[in-house]
Structure formats: structure tokens, C-alpha cells
Design an enzyme around this catalytic site. Structure first.
Site, PDB file in Angstrom:
ATOM      1  N   ASN A  24      14.574  -8.640  -3.941  1.00  0.00           N
ATOM      2  CA  ASN A  24      13.619  -8.487  -3.050  1.00  0.00           C
ATOM      3  C   ASN A  24      13.663  -9.695  -2.005  1.00  0.00           C
ATOM      4  OD1 ASN A  24      12.886  -6.074  -3.775  1.00  0.00           O
ATOM      5  ND2 ASN A  24      10.758  -6.536  -4.661  1.00  0.00           N
ATOM      6  N   ASP A 117      10.006   7.352  -0.539  1.00  0.00           N
ATOM      7  CA  ASP A 117      10.987   7.712  -1.831  1.00  0.00           C
ATOM      8  C   ASP A 117       9.682   7.837  -2.974  1.00  0.00           C
ATOM      9  OD1 ASP A 117       9.390   5.251  -2.576  1.00  0.00           O
ATOM     10  OD2 ASP A 117      11.281   3.839  -1.893  1.00  0.00           O
TER      11      ASP A 117
HETATM   12  C1  UD1 Z   1       8.207  -4.743  -1.232  1.00  0.00           C
HETATM   13  C2  UD1 Z   1       9.030  -4.556  -2.251  1.00  0.00           C
HETATM   14  C3  UD1 Z   1       8.701  -3.660  -3.381  1.00  0.00           C
HETATM   15  C4  UD1 Z   1       7.392  -4.040  -3.824  1.00  0.00           C
HETATM   16  C5  UD1 Z   1       6.409  -4.015  -2.734  1.00  0.00           C
HETATM   17  C6  UD1 Z   1       5.013  -4.647  -3.029  1.00  0.00           C
HETATM   18  C7  UD1 Z   1      11.106  -5.131  -0.968  1.00  0.00           C
HETATM   19  C8  UD1 Z   1      12.561  -4.631  -0.643  1.00  0.00           C
HETATM   20  N1  UD1 Z   1      10.412  -4.342  -1.897  1.00  0.00           N
HETATM   21  O1  UD1 Z   1       8.301  -3.281  -0.558  1.00  0.00           O
HETATM   22  O2  UD1 Z   1       9.596  -3.807  -4.467  1.00  0.00           O
HETATM   23  O3  UD1 Z   1       6.604  -2.880  -4.754  1.00  0.00           O
HETATM   24  O4  UD1 Z   1       7.025  -5.018  -1.626  1.00  0.00           O
HETATM   25  O5  UD1 Z   1       5.114  -5.884  -3.748  1.00  0.00           O
HETATM   26  O6  UD1 Z   1      11.022  -6.358  -0.934  1.00  0.00           O
HETATM   27  N2  UD1 Z   1       2.214  -0.165   4.146  1.00  0.00           N
HETATM   28  C9  UD1 Z   1       1.642   0.660   5.306  1.00  0.00           C
HETATM   29  N3  UD1 Z   1       2.073   0.295   6.497  1.00  0.00           N
HETATM   30  C10 UD1 Z   1       3.112  -0.530   6.799  1.00  0.00           C
HETATM   31  C11 UD1 Z   1       3.661  -1.201   5.576  1.00  0.00           C
HETATM   32  C12 UD1 Z   1       3.112  -1.000   4.347  1.00  0.00           C
HETATM   33  O7  UD1 Z   1       0.669   1.426   5.012  1.00  0.00           O
HETATM   34  O8  UD1 Z   1       3.331  -0.686   7.838  1.00  0.00           O
HETATM   35  C13 UD1 Z   1       1.365   0.341   2.681  1.00  0.00           C
HETATM   36  C14 UD1 Z   1       2.603   0.846   1.667  1.00  0.00           C
HETATM   37  O9  UD1 Z   1       2.808   2.148   2.188  1.00  0.00           O
HETATM   38  C15 UD1 Z   1       2.319   0.310   0.340  1.00  0.00           C
HETATM   39  C16 UD1 Z   1       1.522  -1.244   0.681  1.00  0.00           C
HETATM   40  O10 UD1 Z   1       1.458  -1.060   2.092  1.00  0.00           O
HETATM   41  O11 UD1 Z   1       1.189   1.327  -0.046  1.00  0.00           O
HETATM   42  C17 UD1 Z   1       2.351  -2.315   0.336  1.00  0.00           C
HETATM   43  O12 UD1 Z   1       3.836  -1.811   1.040  1.00  0.00           O
HETATM   44  P1  UD1 Z   1       4.647  -3.388   1.350  1.00  0.00           P
HETATM   45  O13 UD1 Z   1       4.188  -4.623   0.793  1.00  0.00           O
HETATM   46  O14 UD1 Z   1       4.875  -3.147   2.833  1.00  0.00           O
HETATM   47  O15 UD1 Z   1       5.944  -3.130   0.256  1.00  0.00           O
HETATM   48  P2  UD1 Z   1       7.567  -2.945   0.800  1.00  0.00           P
HETATM   49  O16 UD1 Z   1       7.703  -4.452   1.859  1.00  0.00           O
HETATM   50  O17 UD1 Z   1       7.933  -1.687   1.245  1.00  0.00           O
END
Ligand code: UD1
Length: 417
Positions: A24, A117
Site C-alpha cells: 500500500n 470490488d
Molecule cells: C486503502 C488501502 C486498503 C485499505 C484501505 C483502508 C491501498 C492500495 N489500499 O484503500 O488496503 O483497506 O486504504 O485502510 O492503499 N470512501 C468514500 N469516498 C472516497 C474515498 C473513500 O466513500 O472518495 C470510503 C470507502 O468506500 C471506504 C472508506 O472510505 O468505505 C475508506 O476507503 P479509503 O481509506 O479511501 O481506502 P483506499 O484508499 O481505497
């Protein structure tokens, strides 16, 4: 038919295992190389498929990328292309981290939407609203996130939730914006701190690194750098939980134990003896682990990526555990597979109640994502008989040398086509 693992349970894990760079972290660091013309070098890259896939994405944007063992050299041209096409991006969702750097460098970005996913919907609304506050127009057009900006102007941005991906994209756009940007409620995962350190080496002016308020003074340009990826705390913790579940004794190196403070404390409450070392830790379990409750939260909380392993631990713990998932809505789907292995688990919304049983029993199970797959293998390590874990390509996406590492710790596991 895809490959599967055959796991014969019942062997306590023992020995030492070294973890490589964090999945990550590495992909975001590779994207950060887009921010400066010239050659950036990233070392301690993990041997996982996402690294060559990210190299493909960067090549599509005009970079020259050379992978050599655990080192990647990325040469970014004066004018990178701004369109990351679907063929490259659809293969892994983390590639969306090129959005911020492209807006910063090209004032324009078209990045195919990676889609959801198995762990739930993964919208990009916070990424987009952050970029809009910096002065970009951002829409979804023909299946792509499209962003355009005549100029980027620093702004105060408060995230609704400390999203890892949104924090990274906004940060990487803000380093080349005019003036000061403040990100409130920023995510503060160690991988974000790693990215901040690379950006600082590239000449970015950042303060509040590692806190939930990140302040960025925009620079006119950044310079290339050399950076070593931090160790993968999720892989390290997977081995720690495996040691606890199998009543084993495992030393893990290559990771900063401070990145796992809460996880190691939780494991100690199961009765495990934990020794923190400068470059890792040792976990020794002498009896059946006691049940513990887990609640996933953004860092420094318990990582959602370890929730499936926590469910595996709860399945054989002495007592009843409550596991609460606060980050991804659909991350309990794989619990059905745990039940197939004999786990006494029930889910209701974002809670799971797991009554520990003395032993699980082998069954065919299917991995649906990287971490669910790893959680199932951990459960298989303590199940009677031979468990078949299918669709292991998911596991390979996050764990370099998964089988070899487990075999090195004495596990009876093999890969079959
Ligand atoms: C990253 C990690 C993943 C980890 C996650 C949380 C990478 C490649 N992946 O994923 O392994 O499980 O952090 O620690 O680094 N959300 C929204 N809107 C947005 C962005 C996010 O609603 O614009 C929500 C997502 O649906 C989720 C939550 O916020 O419910 C957390 O997501 P996020 O922290 O953004 O995870 P990733 O960056 O996708």
C-alpha cells in the site's frame, strides 16, 4: 481452473520470516515519481504483480520504467501524458493514485474508473471534491474520472472520513499548487507518512506529517529522489496472527513494530508474549488464545485489512469475540467461507459475533480478495484435515512468496494447479 492451495492443519508455526516493502506504499511512491522530471529510484519494492502493473500504467503515461529485483527506476518526461487508459487501470484499483500527480503535472487527468470490488463499493467522491477545492473541474465521463485545472490554488480541505486514497491524491496535487493547502481529517497511515517522506525528499514543504492535519506549501517544481519503501505491516501482522492461532513462536523482521502497536497489544491480550525488536517483533503463544474484541478503524486503529485474520483468530479462541467493521461495508461476506470451516460466526450489519470452537474442520473454500484469502489460509492452518483454498491469485496480489514463507515456518501447505 485457477490455482489452489492445499493446507494440512495442525502444525504450530515456528522460525523467522522477513517481510518486504509495503504494497500500500509502493504504488503511491511510484505515482509520486510523476511529480518530477528525471529519474526517481524506489527500493525495497515487494515482489507482487501490482508493481509491474503500475510500471505499465506509468509507461502508458510516457515514463521509462526499469524493474531490477526489488528496485524500480522511473524516468518521468518533461511532459507526461495525462490519460491512464482502462486496459491498464482496470487490473488494479490502486492505480487511481496517478490522478493527483497528473493534475499537478499536466493540469489535466483522465483516469479510467477502476470499479468496486469484493469488499464493497469504493467511490472517489472525496478525491474529486478535494481536487475541486484546489480549483480543478472534475467529472465522471465515459467511465473515467476527468479532471482539468487552469491553475491549482491551495485550499482548506476537510475530509468527511480519513480516506487513505483521497488524502494521497489531494496531497500529491497540492504539492504543486500555488500557496498553502491544509487537509483536515487526513488519513495518517504509515504508508501516507512514507509518501510524505518521499515528497519532502523531492523538495515538498509539508508539516503535520503523521497527524490528521497535513499542511502543504505548494512548490513550483519538485526534483527526483531515491526512496526505500517501508516494511509491509499487514503482511507482518498476518504472520503474527498465524503464530497466535497455531500456538507457535515466530520472529518477524523487516517492519517497524511501532506501525503495529495496537495490533501487537491486542495479540498480547490473547495471552501471547510479544517482544518488540528494532526491526520487527517476536510472538510466542503457549496455550489456546483467549477471545478478544476487534473494531476496525483508520490508523492508528485496528486495520480493516486484518479483519479477516481477526475473524480467523476469533474462530478458535477461548470465548466469544465481537468484531466490528467500520471501514468497508461488504467485508464480512467472506465469513460464509469461515462458517464452512466450522466457525460459529454470525454477522449482523457491521458486527460479527464469533464463538470460539476448539478446532475447525477442513473444507473447500474460496478467496474473494487478498485479505479474505489470507484469513482463510490462517483458519486452514488450525483445521483438522486438508483444506482446499481456491482462487489464490487474490492472495498472490498482496503476499510475495506466501507459500514459501509459510513453509519456512513449518506449515504444511502447497500450491496445485
Ligand atoms: C486503502 C488501502 C486498503 C485499505 C484501505 C483502508 C491501498 C492500495 N489500499 O484503500 O488496503 O483497506 O486504504 O485502510 O492503499 N470512501 C468514500 N469516498 C472516497 C474515498 C473513500 O466513500 O472518495 C470510503 C470507502 O468506500 C471506504 C472508506 O472510505 O468505505 C475508506 O476507503 P479509503 O481509506 O479511501 O481506502 P483506499 O484508499 O481505497
Amino acid at each position: 481452473m485457477s490455482e489452489r492451495f492445499l493446507v494440512t492443519g495442525g502444525v504450530p508455526l515456528s522460525g523467522a520470516v522477513h517481510v518486504g516493502g509495503a504494497k500500500n506504499s509502493v504504488l503511491k511512491l511510484m505515482a509520486a515519481a510523476l511529480l518530477a522530471e528525471g529519474t526517481s529510484i524506489i527500493t525495497n519494492c515487494p515482489d507482487i504483480l501490482d508493481v509491474p502493473l503500475m510500471a505499465e500504467v506509468l509507461r502508458g503515461l510516457g515514463c521509462e520504467v526499469v524493474l531490477d529485483g526489488d528496485t524500480v527506476a522511473i524516468t518521468t518526461p518533461a511532459e507526461p501524458k495525462y490519460h491512464a487508459d482502462f486496459a491498464a487501470v482496470r487490473q488494479f484499483r490502486a492505480s487511481v493514485c496517478v490522478l493527483g500527480p497528473l493534475v499537478a503535472r499536466c493540469r489535466r487527468a483522465v483516469v479510467a474508473l477502476p470499479g468496486g470490488d469484493a469488499i464493497g463499493s469504493r467511490p472517489l467522491d472525496m478525491h474529486q471534491s478535494g481536487l475541486r477545492l484546489l480549483g480543478a473541474h472534475s467529472e465522471i465521463e465515459h467511465g473515467c474520472v476527468v479532471a482539468r485545472a487552469d491553475e491549482l490554488q491551495g485550499a482548506r480541505i476537510r475530509l468527511d472520513f480519513p480516506s487513505v486514497g483521497a488524502t494521497e491524491n489531494i496531497l500529491m496535487a497540492a504539492v504543486l499548487a500555488e500557496g498553502e493547502t491544509v487537509i483536515d481529517n487526513a488519513a495518517r497511515e504509515p504508508e501516507i507518512v512514507d509518501l510524505c517522506h518521499m515528497l519532502i525528499q523531492m523538495g515538498a514543504e509539508l508539516s503535520g506529517v503523521g497527524t490528521s492535519t497535513l499542511t502543504i506549501q505548494g512548490a513550483e517544481k519538485l526534483v527526483p529522489t531515491e526512496h526505500r519503501v517501508i516494511g509491509d505491516r499487514i503482511v507482518a501482522a498476518t504472520w503474527a496472527i498465524a503464530a497466535v492461532m497455531t500456538i507457535g513462536d515466530v520472529r518477524v523482521t523487516g517492519v517497524n513494530p511501532k506501525h503495529l502497536s495496537l495490533v501487537l497489544d491486542k495479540l498480547a491480550t490473547t495471552g501471547a508474549e510479544i517482544d518488540r525488536e528494532p526491526d520487527g517483533f517476536r510472538v510466542k503463544q503457549r496455550h489456546r488464545p483467549k477471545a478478544v474484541n476487534f473494531s476496525t478503524l483508520p490508523y492508528p486503529g485496528f486495520p480493516t485489512d486484518l479483519q479477516p485474520m481477526a475473524i480467523g483468530l476469533a474462530a478458535i479462541a477461548d470465548g466469544t469475540s465481537m468484531i466490528t467493521e467500520n471501514v468497508f461495508e461488504a467485508r464480512f461476506r467472506f465469513v460464509e467461507e469461515m462458517i464452512r470451516l466450522g466457525s460459529d460466526a454470525r454477522t449482523d450489519g457491521h458486527h460479527a459475533v464469533v464463538r470460539g470452537v476448539p478446532r475447525l474442520s477442513s473444507a473447500p473454500v474460496w478467496s474473494s480478495d487478498i485479505r479474505a484469502g489470507a484469513g482463510l489460509v490462517l483458519a486452514a492452518l488450525v483445521a483438522d484435515g486438508v483444506t482446499e483454498v481456491h482462487d489464490v491469485y487474490h492472495i498472490d496480489r498482496g503476499y510475495p512468496h506466501f507459500i514459501e514463507d509459510l513453509q519456512g515456518l513449518g506449515a504444511d501447505i502447497r500450491r496445485v494447479a
